[in-house]
Design a protein around this motif. Structure first.
Motif, mmCIF file in Angstrom:
data_model
loop_
_atom_site.group_PDB
_atom_site.id
_atom_site.type_symbol
_atom_site.label_atom_id
_atom_site.label_comp_id
_atom_site.label_asym_id
_atom_site.label_seq_id
_atom_site.Cartn_x
_atom_site.Cartn_y
_atom_site.Cartn_z
ATOM 1 N N LEU A 167 0.839 -0.919 0.419
ATOM 2 C CA LEU A 167 -0.040 -0.267 0.112
ATOM 3 C C LEU A 167 1.269 1.280 -0.116
ATOM 4 C CD1 LEU A 167 -1.654 -2.015 1.348
ATOM 5 C CD2 LEU A 167 -3.542 0.250 1.723
ATOM 6 N N LEU A 168 0.165 2.489 -0.259
ATOM 7 C CA LEU A 168 1.322 3.761 -0.679
ATOM 8 C C LEU A 168 0.334 4.651 0.564
ATOM 9 C CD1 LEU A 168 2.937 6.030 -1.264
ATOM 10 C CD2 LEU A 168 1.532 5.763 -3.630
ATOM 11 N N THR A 169 0.656 5.635 1.186
ATOM 12 C CA THR A 169 0.314 6.555 1.711
ATOM 13 C C THR A 169 0.919 8.321 1.407
ATOM 14 O OG1 THR A 169 0.067 8.267 4.016
ATOM 15 C CG2 THR A 169 1.865 6.261 3.827
ATOM 16 N N ILE A 170 0.174 8.735 0.815
ATOM 17 C CA ILE A 170 0.354 10.041 0.697
ATOM 18 C C ILE A 170 0.044 11.157 1.512
ATOM 19 C CG2 ILE A 170 0.645 11.814 -1.675
ATOM 20 C CD1 ILE A 170 -0.559 9.471 -3.322
ATOM 21 N N ALA A 171 0.553 12.000 2.373
ATOM 22 C CA ALA A 171 0.908 12.547 3.178
ATOM 23 C C ALA A 171 2.097 13.481 4.545
ATOM 24 C CB ALA A 171 -0.134 11.362 4.740
ATOM 25 N N GLY A 172 1.672 13.960 5.139
ATOM 26 C CA GLY A 172 2.639 14.664 6.323
ATOM 27 C C GLY A 172 2.922 13.837 7.253
ATOM 28 N N SER A 173 4.450 14.194 7.329
ATOM 29 C CA SER A 173 4.889 13.692 8.289
ATOM 30 C C SER A 173 4.723 13.913 9.708
ATOM 31 C CB SER A 173 6.855 13.476 8.161
ATOM 32 O OG SER A 173 7.286 12.922 9.645
ATOM 33 N N ASP A 174 4.267 13.268 10.748
ATOM 34 C CA ASP A 174 3.553 13.904 12.137
ATOM 35 C C ASP A 174 5.091 13.733 13.071
ATOM 36 O OD1 ASP A 174 3.525 14.271 15.241
ATOM 37 O OD2 ASP A 174 1.436 13.120 13.975
ATOM 38 N N SER A 175 5.671 14.351 13.549
ATOM 39 C CA SER A 175 7.084 13.801 14.524
ATOM 40 C C SER A 175 6.593 13.428 15.430
ATOM 41 C CB SER A 175 8.026 15.282 15.131
ATOM 42 O OG SER A 175 7.097 16.413 15.493
#
Length: 262
Positions: A6-14
């Protein structure tokens, strides 16, 4: 046996509770192999979002091309897109048929009030979604009408389906429904209310990300949308229950993605 990719396209949450980090945890917990395209880097923790740095559209395109050029991705979910320019890159890939079983989580505003996306960016992608999963605040932003009751959730879900996605789930975690968590699924001419006992916990950061990621895993496995959505809701309920007594951070903590406290 080779796992499904699967692929997620999103922002990084530190802080690791939402975004790319939560999506990859869900994929792994449900037996799938996760790949990622990062759209933005955020400075955040359980108390909120302190800063957001959107990545250049070309960097997002390069990541997409790298992943899709090598892996047989079976389903894709999107989270924070950040800017219309980044959304255009993702829309371009969707138009080309490169994003199968697309689940769109329209991340617009963090619980801290920090704006993580823009309505126009999400609107460009919705017509290509097999499932869109706005919460009540996001559904209100997308429809331009209040969404504070179950009845208004139904109206919003049906209005959004008419605007493009094959199915829409308006999630009602913030709606007072007599001790229940009620989500509304609309699509294919059918509207269904999905109910579960509300889990009292401060550890609910990343619930929307986790829900949409779990839907994508089930779609990749061949489940029809109603079955995938019901399975995802059950998974999130378990993850919320497992984390309810955790002491991680001072604010809204993460879910128990792996069932550590089951």
């Amino acid at each position: 046996m080779t796992p499904t990719t699967l692929l997620t396209i999103a922002g990084s949450d530190s802080g690791g509770g939402a975004g790319i980090q939560a999506d990859l945890k869900v994929f792994a917990a449900l037996g799938a192999y996760g790949t990622s395209v990062i759209t933005a880097v955020t400075a955040q923790n359980t108390r909120g979002v302190d800063a957001v740095l959107p990545l250049p559209p070309q960097t997002v395109r390069d990541q997409l091309d790298s992943v899709l050029g090598d892996f047989a991705v079976r389903a894709v979910k999107t989270g924070m897109l950040g800017t219309p320019a980044v959304a255009d890159v993702v829309v371009e890939a969707a138009k080309a048929g490169r994003l199968p079983h697309l689940v769109v989580d329209p991340v617009l505003v963090a619980t801290s009030g920090h704006r993580l996306g823009v309505v126009s960016a999400v609107e460009r992608l919705l017509p290509y979604a097999e499932v869109a999963t706005p919460n009540c605040a996001e559904a209100a932003a997308l429809t331009g009408r209040p969404v504070t009751t179950v009845e208004e959730m139904v109206a919003a879900a049906e209005a959004l389906v008419a605007a493009g996605p094959a199915h829409v789930v308006v999630t009602g975690g913030d709606v007072d429904a007599a001790g229940e968590s009620v989500d509304v699924l609309a699509g294919g001419g059918v509207t269904t209310l999905l109910r579960a006992p509300r889990v009292p916990t401060r550890h609910h950061h990343g619930t929307g990300c986790s829900f949409s990621a779990a839907i994508a895993v089930r779609l990749a496995a061949g489940d029809p949308v109603p079955v995938a959505v019901a399975a995802a809701k059950e998974y999130v309920s378990r993850a919320l229950t497992g984390a309810r007594h955790w002491e991680l951070g001072a604010g809204h903590g993460p879910l128990d993605h792996f069932g550590w406290s089951a």
